[in-house]
Design an enzyme around this catalytic site. Sequence first.
Site, PDB file in Angstrom:
ATOM      1  N   SER A 363      -0.892 -16.237   1.495  1.00 51.08           N
ATOM      2  CA  SER A 363      -0.541 -15.062   2.287  1.00 51.08           C
ATOM      3  C   SER A 363       0.784 -14.433   1.841  1.00 51.08           C
ATOM      4  O   SER A 363       0.872 -13.884   0.749  1.00 51.08           O
ATOM      5  CB  SER A 363      -0.511 -15.460   3.765  1.00 51.08           C
ATOM      6  OG  SER A 363      -0.417 -14.328   4.594  1.00 51.08           O
ATOM      7  N   ASP A 374       3.623  -8.655 -11.161  1.00 50.06           N
ATOM      8  CA  ASP A 374       3.148  -7.352 -11.629  1.00 50.06           C
ATOM      9  C   ASP A 374       4.278  -6.479 -12.173  1.00 50.06           C
ATOM     10  O   ASP A 374       4.046  -5.634 -13.042  1.00 50.06           O
ATOM     11  CB  ASP A 374       2.433  -6.616 -10.492  1.00 50.06           C
ATOM     12  CG  ASP A 374       1.022  -7.137 -10.262  1.00 50.06           C
ATOM     13  OD1 ASP A 374       0.608  -8.047 -11.014  1.00 50.06           O
ATOM     14  OD2 ASP A 374       0.337  -6.643  -9.346  1.00 50.06           O
ATOM     15  N   LYS A 388      -5.301 -15.933   0.309  1.00 47.48           N
ATOM     16  CA  LYS A 388      -5.454 -15.336   1.639  1.00 47.48           C
ATOM     17  C   LYS A 388      -4.857 -13.928   1.600  1.00 47.48           C
ATOM     18  O   LYS A 388      -3.662 -13.732   1.762  1.00 47.48           O
ATOM     19  CB  LYS A 388      -4.761 -16.172   2.716  1.00 47.48           C
ATOM     20  CG  LYS A 388      -4.933 -15.600   4.129  1.00 47.48           C
ATOM     21  CD  LYS A 388      -4.214 -16.449   5.157  1.00 47.48           C
ATOM     22  CE  LYS A 388      -4.383 -15.875   6.554  1.00 47.48           C
ATOM     23  NZ  LYS A 388      -3.715 -14.565   6.709  1.00 47.48           N
TER      24      LYS A 388
END
Length: 476
Positions: A363, A374, A388
């Site tokens: 999460s 990224d 999740k």
Amino acid sequence: MKITPLIQFFSRQASYFVAVGIILLFVLFNSLAGCSSRAPLARVFSGFDVTFSRPYENSQAYRIFRRTYDEYALKNTIRMQQLKHFSDAFNRVRKEYLQEVDENHLLAAAVEGIKKLNGRRGTLQPVAVTEAALDALVGTLDPHSSYLNPDEYKDSRVVTSGEFGGLGIEINMNQNYKVIEIISPIADTPAYRAGLKPGDLITHVDGVSIKGRDIRYAVKMLRGKPNTDVRLTIQRQGNSPFDVTITRAKIQIESVKWQTVGGIGVVRITHFISNSEQALEDALQKIFRKLNDKMSGLVLDLRNNPGGILDSAVDVSDLFLEEGVIVSVRGRTPESRFTRVAKPGDILEGVAIVVLVNAGSASASEIVAGALQDHDRATILGTQTFGKGLVQTVTPLSRGRAIKLTTSRYFTPSGDSIDQTGISPDVVVRSARGFPDQDLKSRIDRENDAQLLEALALIREKPIMHTRGLGDTETP
């Protein structure tokens, strides 16, 4: 001749009252239509039991639900109030859940939930009947959505502050086996010290099977007063079932812990709670002070961090990013669609970062790992994360109750959804093998050390050395 002035007088009075009446009706209409709890008139009229008919209330499925409810619930003064509470909660599911729902299916689940209640029909308290219906209804949505009674709602708010009672595990319902699955034990809690691991299945609590029971039942079994024991039967992949006895404790989460190894800072975030960003800033201040404002790299340890508050994960990510998207969130309603973007300013000004992850990183941890990966701000090292990628919103209902619904999916800056897939590390370092199960604590420590040593070596191979301070502020 004297009648005309009298008629004119009453005519003027009548016009006055008509005008006042129109104004009052206009104000009343706007107060009710706006339905804002901040409007004074809305608060006044909320005391009246004004029931607005909803389309589903005319369906065959709803009529079956009402017949079942009326059959089981005691006919007392709060029964209609509780039915309205059910309708309010059900309407939120219809409008706010991540995807459109099958109303007939949910109402059928509510009926089955009522039928499982113990006690003589017609004598059960409406509160109990309503909770059973909503538990069953929301329980069909996904493992992360739930209906919260007043005690559970209070506990959910306490957990985000970092102090609560229990074992210290993040759990959900495994839909394949219908038992409790451990997402992650929280670091330095009774569950962690007992050697529980991500992916472990809890099949029995104190010898009682919880297979097929809802998650609320399991949570009640797991909870208890501090210093009391609970025996869990654990099914771990590749092993025979075994029992673990754990002593419950009052859990006080120290969200951020730090140390230095040579000229490298090592910071561990165990859970994303309301003060994690500030705690991380304080830790970095102390590391720089200890290293005389010189740091060759930072290891950010998110292993076995089951997540927490989304905004906290965003704030932590923002500390290290100069610009760009951190996370985007997409749901059905306007409130459940938004994007969080980094503000200028990297607190480390380019110092190398390695982020440690494993199967227990879930999460909010995955939001941080995905954002830093990224944007090429950090190297991710470890194993595939939990996966999740769903956002839950806790919405208060009447009388101290609430509903926790999955309302959105979140996506990394590159547009990838990690739900059920997780974050893939740039450098895969698997857990060490061959340590005996009977010494679980030692085994976990050695596994963690192996991955940490690899992260430290990675930074030393290509360090970005930067001399800096974090400003003139002092930590008291």
